[in-house]
Every structure is written in C-alpha cells, then in structure tokens.
Design a protein around this motif. Structure first.
Motif, PDB file in Angstrom:
ATOM      1  N   VAL A  22       0.927  -1.254   0.038  1.00  0.00           N
ATOM      2  CA  VAL A  22       0.182   0.019  -0.137  1.00  0.00           C
ATOM      3  C   VAL A  22       0.896   1.251  -0.009  1.00  0.00           C
ATOM      4  O   VAL A  22       1.610   1.374   1.256  1.00  0.00           O
ATOM      5  N   THR A  23       1.044   1.966  -0.867  1.00  0.00           N
ATOM      6  CA  THR A  23       1.835   3.065  -1.140  1.00  0.00           C
ATOM      7  C   THR A  23       1.199   4.306  -0.282  1.00  0.00           C
ATOM      8  O   THR A  23      -0.088   4.450  -0.192  1.00  0.00           O
ATOM      9  N   GLY A  24       2.182   5.007   0.378  1.00  0.00           N
ATOM     10  CA  GLY A  24       1.567   6.048   1.173  1.00  0.00           C
ATOM     11  C   GLY A  24       0.830   5.899   2.656  1.00  0.00           C
ATOM     12  O   GLY A  24       0.408   6.961   3.001  1.00  0.00           O
ATOM     13  N   ALA A  25       0.879   4.585   2.958  1.00  0.00           N
ATOM     14  CA  ALA A  25       0.196   4.189   4.242  1.00  0.00           C
ATOM     15  C   ALA A  25       1.533   4.034   5.403  1.00  0.00           C
ATOM     16  O   ALA A  25       2.781   4.006   4.901  1.00  0.00           O
ATOM     17  N   LEU A  26       0.955   4.027   6.466  1.00  0.00           N
ATOM     18  CA  LEU A  26       2.004   3.975   7.666  1.00  0.00           C
ATOM     19  C   LEU A  26       1.638   2.800   8.658  1.00  0.00           C
ATOM     20  O   LEU A  26       0.543   2.277   8.542  1.00  0.00           O
ATOM     21  N   PRO A  27       2.563   1.953   9.204  1.00  0.00           N
ATOM     22  CA  PRO A  27       2.329   1.029  10.121  1.00  0.00           C
ATOM     23  C   PRO A  27       1.079   1.373  11.241  1.00  0.00           C
ATOM     24  O   PRO A  27       1.245   2.631  11.808  1.00  0.00           O
ATOM     25  N   GLY A  28       0.198   0.493  11.503  1.00  0.00           N
ATOM     26  CA  GLY A  28      -1.069   0.799  12.591  1.00  0.00           C
ATOM     27  C   GLY A  28      -2.009   1.565  11.750  1.00  0.00           C
ATOM     28  O   GLY A  28      -3.196   1.513  12.373  1.00  0.00           O
ATOM     29  N   GLU A  29      -1.986   1.841  10.399  1.00  0.00           N
ATOM     30  CA  GLU A  29      -3.169   2.619   9.881  1.00  0.00           C
ATOM     31  C   GLU A  29      -3.941   1.514   9.356  1.00  0.00           C
ATOM     32  O   GLU A  29      -3.630   0.489   8.646  1.00  0.00           O
ATOM     33  N   GLU A  30      -5.487   1.883   9.503  1.00  0.00           N
ATOM     34  CA  GLU A  30      -6.292   1.011   8.696  1.00  0.00           C
ATOM     35  C   GLU A  30      -6.519   1.687   7.313  1.00  0.00           C
ATOM     36  O   GLU A  30      -6.800   2.909   7.215  1.00  0.00           O
ATOM     37  N   VAL A  31      -6.474   0.839   6.309  1.00  0.00           N
ATOM     38  CA  VAL A  31      -6.721   1.506   4.869  1.00  0.00           C
ATOM     39  C   VAL A  31      -7.774   0.636   4.308  1.00  0.00           C
ATOM     40  O   VAL A  31      -8.249  -0.585   4.666  1.00  0.00           O
ATOM     41  N   GLU A  32      -8.251   1.072   3.192  1.00  0.00           N
ATOM     42  CA  GLU A  32      -9.315   0.578   2.373  1.00  0.00           C
ATOM     43  C   GLU A  32      -9.030   0.957   0.855  1.00  0.00           C
ATOM     44  O   GLU A  32      -8.845   2.166   0.622  1.00  0.00           O
ATOM     45  N   GLY A  33      -9.650  -0.197   0.067  1.00  0.00           N
ATOM     46  CA  GLY A  33      -9.157   0.084  -1.484  1.00  0.00           C
ATOM     47  C   GLY A  33      -9.367  -1.044  -1.908  1.00  0.00           C
ATOM     48  O   GLY A  33      -9.200  -2.273  -1.623  1.00  0.00           O
ATOM     49  N   ASP A  34      -9.530  -1.185  -3.352  1.00  0.00           N
ATOM     50  CA  ASP A  34      -9.313  -2.185  -4.443  1.00  0.00           C
ATOM     51  C   ASP A  34      -8.025  -2.807  -4.239  1.00  0.00           C
ATOM     52  O   ASP A  34      -6.965  -2.116  -4.431  1.00  0.00           O
ATOM     53  N   VAL A  35      -8.055  -4.045  -4.451  1.00  0.00           N
ATOM     54  CA  VAL A  35      -6.623  -4.718  -4.501  1.00  0.00           C
ATOM     55  C   VAL A  35      -6.281  -5.485  -5.945  1.00  0.00           C
ATOM     56  O   VAL A  35      -7.387  -6.358  -6.380  1.00  0.00           O
ATOM     57  N   VAL A  36      -5.564  -5.172  -6.574  1.00  0.00           N
ATOM     58  CA  VAL A  36      -5.023  -5.732  -7.848  1.00  0.00           C
ATOM     59  C   VAL A  36      -3.781  -6.593  -7.721  1.00  0.00           C
ATOM     60  O   VAL A  36      -2.898  -5.801  -7.278  1.00  0.00           O
ATOM     61  N   PRO A  55       2.357  16.442   4.038  1.00  0.00           N
ATOM     62  CA  PRO A  55       3.730  16.457   3.162  1.00  0.00           C
ATOM     63  C   PRO A  55       4.248  18.069   3.048  1.00  0.00           C
ATOM     64  O   PRO A  55       3.293  18.705   2.771  1.00  0.00           O
ATOM     65  N   PRO A  56       5.570  18.161   3.356  1.00  0.00           N
ATOM     66  CA  PRO A  56       6.143  19.575   3.090  1.00  0.00           C
ATOM     67  C   PRO A  56       6.016  20.147   1.908  1.00  0.00           C
ATOM     68  O   PRO A  56       6.187  21.331   1.460  1.00  0.00           O
ATOM     69  N   CYS A  57       6.082  18.948   0.833  1.00  0.00           N
ATOM     70  CA  CYS A  57       6.089  19.700  -0.689  1.00  0.00           C
ATOM     71  C   CYS A  57       4.775  19.258  -1.402  1.00  0.00           C
ATOM     72  O   CYS A  57       3.992  18.594  -1.329  1.00  0.00           O
ATOM     73  N   SER A  58       4.703  20.395  -2.391  1.00  0.00           N
ATOM     74  CA  SER A  58       3.254  20.339  -2.907  1.00  0.00           C
ATOM     75  C   SER A  58       3.153  19.201  -3.998  1.00  0.00           C
ATOM     76  O   SER A  58       2.111  18.953  -4.619  1.00  0.00           O
ATOM     77  N   GLN A  69       7.397  11.579   2.381  1.00  0.00           N
ATOM     78  CA  GLN A  69       6.873  12.906   3.117  1.00  0.00           C
ATOM     79  C   GLN A  69       5.828  12.907   3.830  1.00  0.00           C
ATOM     80  O   GLN A  69       5.606  13.784   4.841  1.00  0.00           O
ATOM     81  N   HIS A  70       5.108  11.937   3.866  1.00  0.00           N
ATOM     82  CA  HIS A  70       3.866  11.689   4.856  1.00  0.00           C
ATOM     83  C   HIS A  70       4.063  11.136   6.273  1.00  0.00           C
ATOM     84  O   HIS A  70       3.065  11.315   7.141  1.00  0.00           O
ATOM     85  N   ALA A  71       5.244  11.065   6.418  1.00  0.00           N
ATOM     86  CA  ALA A  71       5.708  10.356   7.877  1.00  0.00           C
ATOM     87  C   ALA A  71       6.656  11.493   8.495  1.00  0.00           C
ATOM     88  O   ALA A  71       7.303  12.271   7.824  1.00  0.00           O
ATOM     89  N   SER A  72       6.307  11.518   9.839  1.00  0.00           N
ATOM     90  CA  SER A  72       7.126  12.416  10.719  1.00  0.00           C
ATOM     91  C   SER A  72       8.553  12.122  10.669  1.00  0.00           C
ATOM     92  O   SER A  72       9.004  10.936  10.360  1.00  0.00           O
ATOM     93  N   ASP A  73       9.461  13.345  10.701  1.00  0.00           N
ATOM     94  CA  ASP A  73      10.908  13.129  10.774  1.00  0.00           C
ATOM     95  C   ASP A  73      11.410  11.826  11.803  1.00  0.00           C
ATOM     96  O   ASP A  73      12.251  11.074  11.539  1.00  0.00           O
ATOM     97  N   ALA A  74      10.793  11.956  12.954  1.00  0.00           N
ATOM     98  CA  ALA A  74      11.090  11.131  14.219  1.00  0.00           C
ATOM     99  C   ALA A  74      10.677   9.862  13.440  1.00  0.00           C
ATOM    100  O   ALA A  74      11.590   8.882  13.982  1.00  0.00           O
ATOM    101  N   PHE A  75       9.764   9.359  13.033  1.00  0.00           N
ATOM    102  CA  PHE A  75       9.412   8.177  12.459  1.00  0.00           C
ATOM    103  C   PHE A  75      10.435   7.582  11.522  1.00  0.00           C
ATOM    104  O   PHE A  75      10.870   6.451  11.560  1.00  0.00           O
ATOM    105  N   VAL A  76      10.597   8.558  10.409  1.00  0.00           N
ATOM    106  CA  VAL A  76      11.562   7.996   9.431  1.00  0.00           C
ATOM    107  C   VAL A  76      12.949   7.916   9.893  1.00  0.00           C
ATOM    108  O   VAL A  76      13.373   6.808   9.685  1.00  0.00           O
TER     109      VAL A  76
END
Length: 410
Positions: A22-36, A55-58, A69-76
C-alpha cells in the motif's frame, strides 16, 4: 477491502497481511481500497497514524522523488535505524545503529533530472511515482536552490536537443563555481547548436556544460572541496548527495583513522575520504575509474599541507587487494557501491589490518560484509546512519571494525 498496515518494506511501501503493498500508508493505519494482484489501488486512510504529517512539498502526490513525506521526521529516523538493525540481525551480527544524521531540506547538491519536449516548450523534473511521466517540481523541497535556479535553462536545452519522443537526461551538481551540467540522450551538437548552448551556459553561470561526451563550456573549474584540496571530478562523477551528508560520513571515518600513518582507500572515487585522510596519513587510493583518480591526483598536487597520496586504477571486484598488500597498512577505508564488496572483504578478513572504516549505501550488503569481518575476529564498533536522501527509503551508514595486530617476531 479493509486491512491494517503491519510494517514498511525496504522500499518504503506499507505492507499488510497477504502481503498487500500500500503506497503512502504507515504502520498501524487501517486502509481501504481495491486490491489488484498484491497492491492496493488508490487506498483510503481510515484510521491515520499519529506519525502521519502533511507532506511539506506540494508535489508529494505526483512526484516520485520522495516517498516518505507523509511520515514524521522522528518516524523516518527510527525506521531507517531499524532497517540497519534488521539487516544485521538477519546476518547474526550483534550491533545496533547508535545515531542518525539527517540532511536538512533543500540541501541536495546533485540530482538526475529528465527533460521532455512539449507543444509549448519543455518540462524538466523527476519522473512520477511508478510512471514514465516527467513531473515539473517548481516548489521542490529537496533540491538546493542553486539547482532549482537552472531548471529554466535545462528546459531551453531540452527544446534544443531532445527528440520529440525521447527524453533528455541531466546530471547536475552544485560546485564552488556554479552548477556542473552533464546532458545525455540528446542529438549531436553541430556548430550552431554549440554556440547556442555556450550562450546558455554563460547566461546561467554554469561552471561546466558537457553535451554527451563533448565539453561545450567550461567557465570555471567544477571544484569540490575534499578537505584542504580543490578537486574537479569528471562530468557526472559520483559525489555525496549533500555537503551535510558528506561531513556526517567523513567525521566517523577520520575518527577511526586516528593515529594511522599509512591508509588504503578502496573505491576512492575522486578523493572524498582520501584527501581529508591525507592531512594526517599517507594514503594509497584505489579506484576503477582512471579519470576520477586523475582528478584526485591533481587536487592533491595543488593542495598544501597534505602527506603523500598515491593512486592505483584497479577493478576491486575482479582483482581485490590481497592480504600481503596490506602488510604495512594501519587502516583501510572502504566505500563500495550498493552491491557491497564481498570479494574484497574476504581478502581483508584474512589480513592483519587493525582498523577498517566502512561506508555503505546498502544495509543488506553491509551486514553481509560485516558478518565476514566479525567472523574473522574483527569487532564492530558504533554505527552512524546517515540520511542524505531525505524522505526516501535510501539508507547510508558508516562503521568501524577493529582487530589487534599480531605481534611480529623480533
């Protein structure tokens, strides 16, 4: 379907049971979407992690240059240290990363960009995520401002030299005298094109412009400072991605060399470690690219206050230095490519070199090579993780190995 993210993989993709990527997700998050296949398409974050940030960048959603960029600096930082620890555990090596040094935003001094012609002109940027599309990045939070400033000039070069269906490739690097530009995948330069390119280079204040293998303009030497030496590496040559990252790698290397009088630098490049080491020790620099060693040698000869530096062009994968070649060496620096240096490490493991300072851009091959050295009686010291590819899954590190030198018969 709904699922919960269990961990991040080495490439920064989140992984749920299955495995499902899953692109753009983090551990512990619940996500939903179609799986191919094994990948969730257009995932929706249902329960965001406390480590999720804006994310700090547009360009974060479209550009493939940064994937974390969706993760905190401390997490990374924690995750990258964990990548190193996991690689060592897998090899049965008992050690942990002691600290991490992260380069600041807008500090990347070298980059590879692509240029594509359009009906109205050209676009220059990074490729989109998992895409061949070139994405413009006018608000990039990664590249140094000096690199951002020349993108309009690269667009003009794309119009002049790229085919309508192909892409121009740019390798750009900040130097002491302006930006160094190497252009590939473009049409050959004839006399009118050479004149136009030279004018562009002068207008932009480029230190050097190389068009395929032809030097078009060289306003000033494309110098980098390696310790006390000014070195002009060949066009497109390897260079640590940030100045801060280079210093973060260099400091523990020099600490490991403390007291050494004779040093061998393997995979020496243009002298990133050789020349600073030569301030206190004689250095023998070994590298397969002769033009990089030539730049190193010139920089050494023009510098003041350095001890003797010798060079040797040698393919260390096919012809590693043998144990007897380290007979009177006090310390070795080794900075191999991502594949590591298994053949050379096997020979080093048979030697009596008391100190080995290893720099690596791949924790997996580092751990493999570390296992060989530890198995030969070396002790692995502290490990510094260096994150100069900020917001990417790329991990670098530096560590020292020590072994008492046997007493020789009188």
């Amino acid at each position: 379907m709904k699922t919960t993210i269990e961990r991040l993989g080495h490439q920064g993709d989140a992984i749920a049971a299955g495995p499902i990527f899953v692109t753009g997700a983090l551990p512990g998050e619940e996500v939903e979407g179609d799986v191919v296949g094994d990948r969730m398409i257009a995932p929706k974050i249902i329960t965001p992690s406390a480590d999720r940030v804006k994310p700090p960048c547009s360009h974060a959603k479209s550009c493939g240059g940064c994937s974390l960029q969706h993760a905190s600096d401390a997490f990374v930082e924690d995750w990258k240290q964990g990548v190193v620890d996991t690689a060592l555990i897998a090899q049965g090596v008992e050690a942990k990363a002691a600290c991490i040094k992260t380069s600041p935003p807008r500090s990347r001094r070298r980059a590879s960009l692509s240029g594509k012609r359009t009906k109205k002109g050209a676009i220059v940027g990074f490729h989109g995520r998992a895409s061949g599309t070139v994405i413009e990045v006018p608000n990039c939070t990664l590249l140094h401002p000096d690199l951002m400033d020349i993108i309009p000039v690269l667009q003009e070069m794309t119009v002049l030299g790229a085919s309508r269906k192909g892409e121009a490739s740019f390798t750009i690097a900040q130097t002491l005298n302006g930006v160094d530009v190497l252009v590939r995948d473009v049409k050959p330069a004839d006399t009118p094109l050479r004149m136009e390119l030279a004018q562009l280079a002068g207008k932009a204040g480029l230190s050097r412009l190389t068009w395929e293998d032809e030097l078009i303009a060289g306003r000033a030497p494309a110098y980098q400072m390696f310790g006390k030496a000014s070195v002009a590496p060949p066009p497109g040559a390897f260079l640590q991605a940030t100045r801060e990252g280079e210093q973060a790698l260099l400091a523990p290397v020099l600490d490991a060399l403390d007291g050494a009088k004779k040093v061998v630098d393997l995979f020496a490049g243009s002298g990133t470690f050789s020349l600073p080491a030569a301030e206190t020790a004689e250095v023998h620099a070994v590298e397969s690219e002769g033009n990089m060693l030539s730049a190193l040698d010139t920089g050494w000869r023009q510098a003041k206050g350095l001890k003797r530096v010798t060079t040797e062009t040698r393919d260390l994968f096919r012809r590693p230095l043998m144990p007897d070649e380290f007979k009177f060496v006090d310390a070795v620096i080794i900075d191999p490519p991502r594949a590591g240096a298994e053949a050379q490490i096997k020979e080093l493991a048979k030697s009596d070199v008391p100190v080995i300072a290893m720099v690596s851009c791949n924790p997996v091959t580092f751990a493999r090579d570390a296992r060989l050295l530890v198995g030969a009686g070396y002790s692995l010291g502290s490990i510094t993780v260096v994150d100069q590819f900020r917001w990417s899954p790329h991990v670098e590190l530096v560590a020292s190995f020590t072994k008492p030198r046997p007493k020789r018969a009188a």
